[in-house]
Each structure stands twice: as C-alpha cells, then as structure tokens.
Design an enzyme around this catalytic site. Structure first.
Site, PDB file in Angstrom:
ATOM      1  N   CYS A  35      -4.980  -2.947   2.917  1.00 23.81           N
ATOM      2  CA  CYS A  35      -4.698  -2.842   4.349  1.00 23.81           C
ATOM      3  C   CYS A  35      -5.915  -3.059   5.243  1.00 23.81           C
ATOM      4  CB  CYS A  35      -4.002  -1.523   4.670  1.00 23.81           C
ATOM      5  SG  CYS A  35      -3.245  -1.588   6.311  1.00 23.81           S
TER       6      CYS A  35
ATOM      7  N   ASN B  48      -6.972   6.044  -1.792  1.00 21.21           N
ATOM      8  CA  ASN B  48      -5.864   5.153  -1.496  1.00 21.21           C
ATOM      9  C   ASN B  48      -6.053   3.956  -2.435  1.00 21.21           C
ATOM     10  OD1 ASN B  48      -4.068   3.325  -0.383  1.00 21.21           O
ATOM     11  ND2 ASN B  48      -4.538   3.878   1.736  1.00 21.21           N
TER      12      ASN B  48
ATOM     13  N   ASN C 150       0.168  -1.075   5.342  1.00 21.75           N
ATOM     14  CA  ASN C 150       1.079  -0.349   6.248  1.00 21.75           C
ATOM     15  C   ASN C 150       0.425  -0.442   7.611  1.00 21.75           C
ATOM     16  OD1 ASN C 150       3.225   1.764   4.836  1.00 21.75           O
ATOM     17  ND2 ASN C 150       1.465   1.380   3.513  1.00 21.75           N
TER      18      ASN C 150
ATOM     19  N   GLU D  22      -5.689   8.890   7.638  1.00 17.89           N
ATOM     20  CA  GLU D  22      -6.223   8.448   6.343  1.00 17.89           C
ATOM     21  C   GLU D  22      -7.596   9.059   6.081  1.00 17.89           C
ATOM     22  OE1 GLU D  22      -5.702   4.567   4.580  1.00 17.89           O
ATOM     23  OE2 GLU D  22      -4.777   3.920   6.444  1.00 17.89           O
TER      24      GLU D  22
ATOM     25  N   GLU E 194       0.852  -1.208   0.000  1.00 18.32           N
ATOM     26  CA  GLU E 194       0.000   0.000   0.000  1.00 18.32           C
ATOM     27  C   GLU E 194       0.887   1.258   0.000  1.00 18.32           C
ATOM     28  OE1 GLU E 194      -1.578   0.782   3.919  1.00 18.32           O
ATOM     29  OE2 GLU E 194      -3.368   1.776   3.125  1.00 18.32           O
TER      30      GLU E 194
ATOM     31  N   LYS F 282      -9.384   1.806  -2.019  1.00 17.90           N
ATOM     32  CA  LYS F 282      -9.611   1.274  -0.669  1.00 17.90           C
ATOM     33  C   LYS F 282     -11.002   1.634  -0.153  1.00 17.90           C
ATOM     34  CE  LYS F 282      -7.141   1.336   3.821  1.00 17.90           C
ATOM     35  NZ  LYS F 282      -5.863   1.802   4.424  1.00 17.90           N
TER      36      LYS F 282
END
Ligand code: CDT
Length: 308
Positions: free
Chosen positions: A169, A107, A194, A143, A47, A124
C-alpha cells in the site's frame, strides 16, 4: 525470448467487521479457482485481506487487538487456501496482520510458490497514518498505532521464473521502494492496498485517489523497467469508501489490465518478464547511467534540509 508469468490481481470487495476469516477465505478460493481457469501462475490478494481494515478503529483491549492478527501462516483459517493453491499448482500473495512469537506486529504479505513453498514474508516499510486516537476524524487510520515498520526493507526473490519483489500500500507512493528493488533486478512487484477515498488531513486529495494510485505505480514500473501489480480491497467497507482500480502495469508504464468494479474481481495479464530488459537494458541501464555519488542525500537524511 519470452518468459511469461500469468498474473491474477484478485481484488476483494468490502469485508465487514463481523465477517469471519473462513468466509473471506471462501471468497478468495473462488478467485483462486478463476485464476486457475485463466491459467494464472500467481494470484495476488490485497493488503490485510483476511479482515476488515481494522486500523480504522481505535481499540485499547489487548485481546481484541490480538484478534485481528495472525500468529502463524498458514493459520487454521487460511490453510484451505494454501492447500487448494498447492493442489491447483497456483502461487499466491496474501496480505495479513502478523504477530510474531516475540511480540512484534507487522503489516505483512506472504508469497507462496506454485508448489506450496513459502518464498518470503515481506513487512510493510512505510507505515502511514497516525499513532494516537484522533476523534476529529470521521474514521481512524491508526496503522502507526498497530504496526511497527518492517525492519528488513525491500527484498527481491527468485520465483515464478523471474525476480519478484513485494511492497504494501503506502510503500507504493515512495520512489525509493521501487528503486531499492530495481537495484536488485526486480521484474515483478506485487502490492496489496487499502486506500480510503477520504484523506482527512487534506480532503482536496480525495478526488485524486485514483489518479495518484495509477501515477505512482506507473511511474515506478517505467522508471525501473518492471511489472507492477496493485491489488485493492475496495468498495464501501463499514461506511468507508475505498479505492478499487486494481491493475497490472507493464515495464513501459502502461496499464494492461484494470478492475472495473469495487467488488471481488479477478483481472489477468500475461506478463512477459523479458520485456523488462527493454527498459533495464536501455534508457534505464542503471550501471551505465545512474550517478549514486550525487544521490547521497537520499540515504543520509530523512526530512527536508533547506539551504540557509
Ligand atoms: N493502507 C495504506 O497504507 N493506506 C494509505 C492511506 C493513506 S495514509 C492515511 C495509502 O497510502 O493508500
């Protein structure tokens, strides 16, 4: 029958805040070449692979924020990776921060076939962390400040001789992610991550990061009869320790290959996609055994509704 896809999980060690994308791509090219030597069909990177994990910083300057995003893919910095992968006949999957022409920020993760064709860009779905600066934390996880949730959900695409899905993730912690792909017949799920070891809202979870990582991906693989590939950006990045343990998981739920370092490391497994049918066609024969009529709560409500 056997349908073998040789997969390389290309874990990256830390990327510093000042490290250029060009330098990171050089590191990726080294892993890509290792993958080619190991006869990989596809090499999977983490990621937000091109930069440090910038959501740990609270930034207000729009230009500075934009500097962490890619406005095109391939970008000038990543073109050597796209070109070399095509020349070698190796596919790849790469996580990056996407700024779309109409100003949306996601993302994202791109999947590229062995002939250089872009199969799909996944955005994501589950965006973790917090929306606003929280100075009490030793580092931020913003995020929800930087990214919108992907609007398209979880797709599955024909690629590498099978049906391939993607997640990123935090998506791996949610059973719905796997099931939505499972219901599309997924055989290989690719996931970059991550994961900081320290979880500020509940530090009792810190010591369990590796356990939870394996727990969710092994469960998702087994319960949907699919291969799952989890790939970390690992190690101590700008003072923040992040989980390694990149791994390749069989439809049985067993880990068949796992990274043992927290640096740049390629782990490889020959994944027989036909093994999925042993689970998808027996214990997890969805068509025969699932009871969607009693699962309606799962899509009808978001949070918990307790009985009176
Ligand atoms: N990148 C990412 O999604 N990381 C989260 C960290 C926990 S939420 C602060 C994860 O689920 O691993």
């Amino acid at each position: 029958m056997t349908r073998i896809v040789t997969v390389g999980a290309a874990q990256l060690g830390p990327v510093t805040r000042t490290e250029t994308r060009e330098r990171v791509v050089e590191r990726m090219l080294a892993l890509l070449h290792q993958g080619h030597e190991a006869r990989c069909d596809v090499v999977v990177f983490p990621e937000l692979a091109l930069t440090t994990f910038f959501p740990r910083y609270y930034l207000e300057d729009r230009d500075e924020i934009d500097s962490w995003f890619e406005t095109e893919m391939p970008s000038p910095a990543t073109k050597p990776l796209f070109d070399e992968a095509k020349a070698l006949g190796v596919g790849f999957c790469l996580g990056f921060a996407e700024l779309t022409p109409d100003g949306h920020r996601y993302n994202s993760q791109i999947l590229v076939e062995r002939d250089g064709r872009t199969v799909a860009v996944f955005r994501k779905v589950h965006i973790p962390g917090h929306e606003a600066h929280e100075p009490w934390r030793p580092f931020q996880h913003l995020e929800r400040y930087y990214f919108e949730p992907g609007p398209d959900g979880f797709g599955v695409w024909p690629a590498f001789g099978g049906l391939v899905g993607m997640m990123i993730c935090n998506d791996r912690r949610w059973p719905e992610s796997y099931r939505v792909m499972g219901l599309q017949g997924v055989e290989l799920i690719l996931c970059g991550y991550n994961t900081p070891i320290h979880y500020a809202p509940d530090p009792s979870q810190d010591i369990l990061q590796g356990f939870h990582n394996a727990l969710v991906m092994q469960s998702g693989a087994y319960q949907n009869g699919t291969w799952v590939v989890g790939v970390a950006k690992a190690g101590i990045e700008e003072g923040v320790d992040a989980l390694g343990q990149s791994c390749i998981i069989a439809p049985s739920g067993q880990i068949v290959a796992q990274a043992f370092t927290t640096g740049d490391e390629l782990v490889v497994a020959r994944c027989d996609l036909d093994w999925c049918q042993r689970y998808q066609g027996t214990l997890f024969d969805f068509d025969r055994y699932r009871r969607p009529e009693v699962y309606t709560r799962i899509t009808a409500q978001r949070g918990v509704v307790r009985p009176d």
